[in-house]
Design an enzyme around this catalytic site. Structure first.
Site, PDB file in Angstrom:
ATOM      1  N   ARG A  63      12.133  -2.284  -1.539  1.00  0.00           N
ATOM      2  CA  ARG A  63      12.094  -3.348  -0.531  1.00  0.00           C
ATOM      3  C   ARG A  63      11.944  -4.730  -1.160  1.00  0.00           C
ATOM      4  O   ARG A  63      12.322  -5.724  -0.563  1.00  0.00           O
ATOM      5  CB  ARG A  63      11.014  -3.054   0.508  1.00  0.00           C
ATOM      6  N   GLU A 100      -1.002   5.212  -4.049  1.00  0.00           N
ATOM      7  CA  GLU A 100      -1.653   5.996  -2.998  1.00  0.00           C
ATOM      8  C   GLU A 100      -0.910   7.303  -2.739  1.00  0.00           C
ATOM      9  O   GLU A 100      -1.419   8.190  -2.062  1.00  0.00           O
ATOM     10  CB  GLU A 100      -1.804   5.178  -1.715  1.00  0.00           C
TER      11      GLU A 100
END
Length: 181
Positions: A63, A100
Site C-alpha cells: 500500500r 503482528e
C-alpha cells in the site's frame, strides 16, 4: 469535504479479525475511492516534503506504493521499492523483522542507493514498526539516511512510532487510531 484528521478517519474502514482473530485491519480503500480525499492526502504529504532535503522516496510493499508513486512523481524524486521477499528481479539486500502477523522479510535492490541520500520511507500505516525499521536498516546498509517515516495512519497502541523515534527515525502521520476506535 474539509480535510482534517477526522475526515480521513471517517474514510478508513475497520475490518475486525482480519487477517487473524484479534486484529482490526484499517482498510484505506474507501479513502482511495474518494478522488477528493486522495488528492487531499497526497497534497498534504507533498506540501510537507516539497522543500525538504529528501533525495529519494522508499515506498513499502504494497500500500505504500500507492502514495509513494504519487509523491515521487510530484516531487520529482527517484522511487525505491521495498518489497516482500522474492518480488524484486535484480540483486537484493534483505532484512527480517517481526510483525503482528509473524516473521517477514523485505528486500531492496542493492543498487537503489549510492550513499549519502536522504530517504523518505512511506507506507499506509505505522503499526508495530517492524516493516519501517527493516526498511530503515536496508537504507542504512546502502549508505543512505532516513529523513523521516511517513504514513496516513498511526496505531500508537501497537508501539511502532515510539520504537522508530527511539531508533532516531522521525515519524509523521495524518491521523491515529487507538485500539478501541
Amino acid at each position: 469535504m474539509i480535510f482534517d484528521e477526522y475526515s480521513i478517519k471517517s474514510l478508513v474502514r475497520p475490518i475486525p479479525d482480519f487477517p487473524k482473530a484479534g486484529v482490526t485491519f484499517r482498510d484505506i480503500t474507501p479513502l482511495y475511492q474518494s478522488p477528493r480525499a486522495m488528492r487531499m492526502v497526497a497534497d498534504s504529504l507533498i506540501q510537507r516534503y516539497v522543500e525538504s532535503p529528501i533525495t529519494h522516496i522508499a515506498a513499502i510493499d504494497a500500500r505504500g506504493f500507492l502514495l509513494g508513486s504519487v509523491l515521487a512523481y510530484e516531487l520529482n524524486k527517484p522511487l525505491i521499492l521495498v518489497r516482500k521477499a522474492g518480488k524484486l528481479p535484480a540483486d537484493v539486500i534483505s532484512e527480517t523483522y517481526s510483525s503482528e502477523y509473524g516473521d517477514c522479510v523485505v528486500e531492496m535492490h542493492r543498487d537503489a542507493l549510492k550513499g549519502g541520500e536522504q530517504v523518505l520511507l512511506l507506507d499506509d500505516l505505522i503499526a508495530t514498526g517492524g516493516t519501517f525499521l527493516a526498511a530503515a536498516r536496508l537504507v542504512k546498509q546502502l549508505g543512505g539516511n532516513v529523513y523521516e517515516a511517513g504514513a496516513i495512519i498511526d496505531l500508537p497502541d501497537l508501539g511502532g512510532s515510539r520504537k522508530m523515534q527511539d531508533a532516531d527515525i522521525p515519524t509523521y502521520t495524518l491521523c491515529a487510531f487507538e485500539l478501541d476506535e
